[in-house]
Scaffold this motif. Structure first.
Motif, PDB file in Angstrom:
ATOM      1  N   ALA A   1       0.854  -1.191   0.000  1.00  0.00           N
ATOM      2  CA  ALA A   1       0.000   0.000   0.000  1.00  0.00           C
ATOM      3  C   ALA A   1       0.889   1.240   0.000  1.00  0.00           C
ATOM      4  O   ALA A   1       2.004   1.223   0.504  1.00  0.00           O
TER       5      ALA A   1
ATOM      6  N   ILE B   1      -5.894  -1.428   5.333  1.00  0.00           N
ATOM      7  CA  ILE B   1      -5.050  -2.231   4.433  1.00  0.00           C
ATOM      8  C   ILE B   1      -5.669  -3.614   4.215  1.00  0.00           C
ATOM      9  O   ILE B   1      -5.757  -4.096   3.095  1.00  0.00           O
TER      10      ILE B   1
ATOM     11  N   ASP C   1      -5.638   0.981  -1.265  1.00  0.00           N
ATOM     12  CA  ASP C   1      -4.385   1.070  -2.015  1.00  0.00           C
ATOM     13  C   ASP C   1      -3.426   2.079  -1.388  1.00  0.00           C
ATOM     14  O   ASP C   1      -2.212   1.974  -1.536  1.00  0.00           O
ATOM     15  N   THR C   2      -4.004   3.089  -0.714  1.00  0.00           N
ATOM     16  CA  THR C   2      -3.205   4.175  -0.148  1.00  0.00           C
ATOM     17  C   THR C   2      -3.809   4.632   1.169  1.00  0.00           C
ATOM     18  O   THR C   2      -5.034   4.661   1.315  1.00  0.00           O
TER      19      THR C   2
END
Length: 321
Positions: free
Chosen positions: A5, A297, A302-303
């Motif tokens: 991530a 996560i 993804d972030t």
């Protein structure tokens, strides 16, 4: 363990110097967010530092221009921060002078007219509550209903049950898109969108190699989420304003649902707001915060994004670490 991530850090005075930026990139920051709701003068110099680090390290670093949208905000206050006592009177008006501990600029005449006695006003991601006790033609008188109330310049305002329809980019947003393009930003983040119309409008103003992030912050956006996801390149679960609009206890369920929908549509998703809020003042995170990031996560984000923890926090390096 390999980091899959991505980490997004908000730019601010705490991390402006080159040494700190360099350390953050070494620790795993993949992108920096520029908050166009605040003063961006001098940001060009910071961007050139980031690009220098990017070149030196051979690591691609993205820049995200986060537009203001129609978020309601108070004006500036003296010294950038003012303490308001519990139960004291506090005025919101349309005077342009810098605010103090008795009043602040609120440049929305139509809303000042709409507000009535008894209306609630939430400032700074809902942290501080004010209740309307009276009004005049160009101002409203409120009472502070929060203990330890600290008001900072340009903080967001939320008025429960006050609906405003919004389907176009503001003049400021259009201007900021031009600035962001000149600065070499890779992404444009659209704030407070309610449907896909603003995404399509923004597309016409940007180059094809610039991506669009749609920030989900209100009930109306959730109703139109399928069309938004199809039209955008990425989604941000902006939990601060979203929590104020739908209720804090609804956010975990909505977060999971949005991550799943984005995954099904092969769209990237960012989870943001108060990820490590306690680290603005403390050099370690709480167990709940660590769990919160891990959950995002595990759900498939993804972030993850750092806001004030990176921009104005005392321990930005520890927060990223």
């Amino acid at each position: 363990m390999e980091k899959k991530a991505k980490i997004l850090a908000t730019l601010g005075p705490s991390i402006y110097n080159e040494s700190k930026l360099n350390t953050l990139v070494e620790l795993g920051v993949d992108a920096f967010r520029i908050n166009f709701s605040h003063d961006t003068s001098g940001i060009k110099k910071i961007i050139s530092r980031i690009r220098k680090i990017e070149k030196r390290k051979g690591k691609k670093i993205s820049l995200i221009a986060d537009l203001q949208g129609i978020k309601l905000r108070i004006g500036k206050v003296k010294d950038g921060v003012q303490k308001i006592k519990y139960n004291q009177k506090f005025i919101l008006d349309n005077k342009t002078q810098t605010g103090n501990n008795l009043r602040v600029n609120f440049p929305y005449s139509k809303i000042l007219k709409k507000l009535k006695k008894g209306n609630k006003i939430l400032i700074d991601d809902g942290k501080f509550l004010f209740s309307v006790i009276g009004k005049s033609k160009n101002s409203i008188i409120t009472k502070c209903k929060s203990h330890n109330c600290i008001i900072r310049s340009n903080k967001g305002v939320h008025i429960p049950n006050l609906n405003m329809s919004f389907s176009n980019l503001t003049t400021k947003d259009k201007k900021d898109i031009k600035t962001a393009t000149k600065l070499g930003c890779n992404w444009i983040a659209l704030s407070f969108l309610q449907n896909e119309k603003i995404i399509l409008e923004a597309r016409k103003l940007i180059r094809k190699d610039i991506g669009i992030i749609s920030k989900i912050e209100n009930k109306i956006a959730l109703k139109n989420i399928d069309k938004i996801i199809k039209s955008t390149d990425a989604v941000m679960v902006a939990r601060g304003d979203l929590a104020i609009d739908i209720g804090h206890s609804e956010v975990p369920k909505v977060q999971l649902s949005l991550i799943k929908k984005c995954s099904q549509n092969s769209k990237s998703v960012i989870v943001a707001t108060q990820m490590l809020e306690s680290m603005i003042e403390n050099n370690t995170a709480t167990r709940a915060e660590v769990n919160d990031i891990a959950t995002a996560i595990f759900q498939g984000a993804d972030t993850v994004m750092l806001s004030a923890e990176a921009a104005i926090g005392k321990f930005p390096i520890q927060a990223v670490s």
